[in-house]
Design an enzyme around this catalytic site. Structure first.
Site, short mmCIF file in Angstrom:
data_model
loop_
_atom_site.label_atom_id
_atom_site.label_comp_id
_atom_site.label_asym_id
_atom_site.label_seq_id
_atom_site.Cartn_x
_atom_site.Cartn_y
_atom_site.Cartn_z
CB ALA A 17 -5.03 -49.88 5.73
CG ASP A 53 -7.86 -48.82 2.91
OD1 ASP A 53 -8.33 -49.80 2.30
OD2 ASP A 53 -6.69 -48.41 2.76
C1 LIG Z 1 -5.17 -55.36 4.89
S1 LIG Z 1 -5.32 -54.19 3.71
C2 LIG Z 1 -6.98 -53.57 3.68
C3 LIG Z 1 -7.14 -52.55 2.63
O1 LIG Z 1 -6.10 -51.62 2.72
C4 LIG Z 1 -7.19 -53.18 1.23
O2 LIG Z 1 -8.33 -53.98 1.14
C5 LIG Z 1 -7.26 -52.08 0.21
O3 LIG Z 1 -8.31 -51.60 -0.12
C6 LIG Z 1 -5.97 -51.56 -0.30
O4 LIG Z 1 -6.12 -50.50 -1.19
P1 LIG Z 1 -4.85 -49.90 -1.93
O5 LIG Z 1 -5.38 -48.78 -2.75
O6 LIG Z 1 -4.24 -51.00 -2.72
O7 LIG Z 1 -3.91 -49.39 -0.84
#
Ligand SMILES: CSC[C@@H](O)[C@@H](O)C(=O)COP(=O)(O)O
Length: 367
Positions: free
Chosen positions: A55, A243
């Site tokens: 995110a 996210d």
């Molecule tokens: C600090 S990042 C937190 C979230 O973005 C993380 O846990 C996540 O689910 C990322 O998902 P992604 O699909 O790899 O973008």
């Protein structure tokens, strides 16, 4: 954080090449590829196709995309069109909208001739702020890990984490990993159980790579092993990222997070979520009903990526021809299952009261 002794961020603007550079995460851990992003299409593709992901990094990349577009065409029309193109790339992480709104709020009042320089300065500031926020999350989360270590008489602290909420998912430090990195630096004996995180395996590919690079003791586990380890007292704390977190503390994170929260509740294992405040969406309350969940291609489920015997990264089909797949990329963990939120301002309960105590400027939204 460092790669082979050299400090890196996950995104930066490089004067020599006059371009924004990213670590292209599709090739890790097998290859470290650094690529430039030069135009709007590059930035949108990098976010949508997950060359960058996580995110906070999605937000930072969008900010840089807007900045580079302003250098090309700083008109109002292009400002708004760029916002739309970048916003359409991925639906769930609220940091994307937060960063684009922050850029537009800075740029819209300026005459077009002043926008290019202001946009680069703002994108840089968003990145620097992310690094500082995550550093503070680490300091705040460290207190929890210190407590566990003290309770265990200095014994090993076992953390379970899901997906990659590491420095690769942010500009630096990570969210869920920042307390871990701080604890290792503080001399606490740490061990991390890394969920592989099917279907895209961000845990196996990215978190394991991070832990390896920083010599943090860790074991990769299949997604289904967490409950078993918790039943046997092998997990002291779960720390994940998010996210989008709602004003009442519901947490949307990578698919499978909810099951870990259920297992943690059933086994009295504390379940914490580490988040920078831009990940809180104060406009929504009921995460289950209000957060859009990204559905990605079924091919991510029917195929896995890995390194073949000749060393090249390849896709392998694991299901029969003709089998279809559903691929919801995120799920929502209701606030009742969350022990606490680790933020840059401190740790609070995942409740309107807890959140508004830390963020009084949003108290009305939280109630
Ligand atoms: C600090 S990042 C937190 C979230 O973005 C993380 O846990 C996540 O689910 C990322 O998902 P992604 O699909 O790899 O973008």
């Amino acid at each position: 954080m460092k790669i082979n002794g050299t400090p890196y961020r996950s995104i930066w603007r490089d004067a020599a090449s006059d371009a924004v550079q990213i670590i292209d995460q599709r090739w890790l851990p097998h290859e470290l590829r650094i690529v430039p992003l030069r135009n709007l299409n590059d930035f949108a593709t990098a976010i949508r196709d997950m060359w960058v992901r996580g995110a906070p990094l999605i937000g930072a990349t969008a900010a840089w995309g807007m900045a580079e577009e302003m250098a090309r065409d700083p008109s109002d029309t292009n400002l708004n069109a760029t916002w739309d193109v970048l916003h359409d790339t991925r639906p769930t992480a609220i940091n994307l909208r937060w960063a684009l709104d922050a850029m537009r709020a800075t740029l819209a009042p300026l005459p077009p001739a002043k926008r290019a320089d202001a946009a680069r300065a703002k994108a840089e500031a968003i990145c620097d702020e992310d690094v500082e926020i995550n550093r503070r999350i680490g300091e705040n989360g460290l207190a929890l890990l210190r407590d566990i270590a003290a309770r265990k008489g200095g014994g090993r602290v076992n953390v379970l984490t899901h997906c990659n909420a590491g420095w690769l998912a942010t500009v630096d430090w990570g969210t869920a990993t920042s307390p871990i990195y701080h604890a290792v630096e503080a001399g606490i004996d740490m061990h991390v159980f890394v969920d592989e995180t099917r279907p895209r395996n961000q845990g196996a590919l990215l978190t394991a790579w991070e832990m390896n690079s920083h010599r943090v003791s860790h074991d990769l586990i299949v997604d289904n092993a967490g409950g078993h380890l918790m039943q046997h007292g092998e997990v002291d704390i779960v720390i994940v990222g998010t996210d989008r977190t709602t004003a009442r503390g519901d947490v949307c994170n990578k698919i499978g997070t909810y099951l870990k929260a259920l297992a943690a509740k059933a086994n009295d294992v504390p379940f914490y979520v580490a988040l920078p405040s831009p990940t809180i969406d104060w406009t929504v309350r009921d995460g289950l009903r209000e957060i859009p969940i990204e559905e990605r291609s079924g091919r991510e489920v029917t195929h896995v990526q890995g390194r073949g015997p000749d060393g090249r990264v390849v896709d392998v089909q694991i299901s029969p021809d003709g089998t279809g797949a559903r691929n919801p990329a995120f799920d929502v963990t209701p606030a009742e299952l969350v022990t606490g939120l680790i933020t840059e301002r401190g740790i609070c309960a995942a409740t309107p009261k807890g959140m508004s105590a830390l963020f009084p400027e949003y108290a009305t939204a939280a109630q």
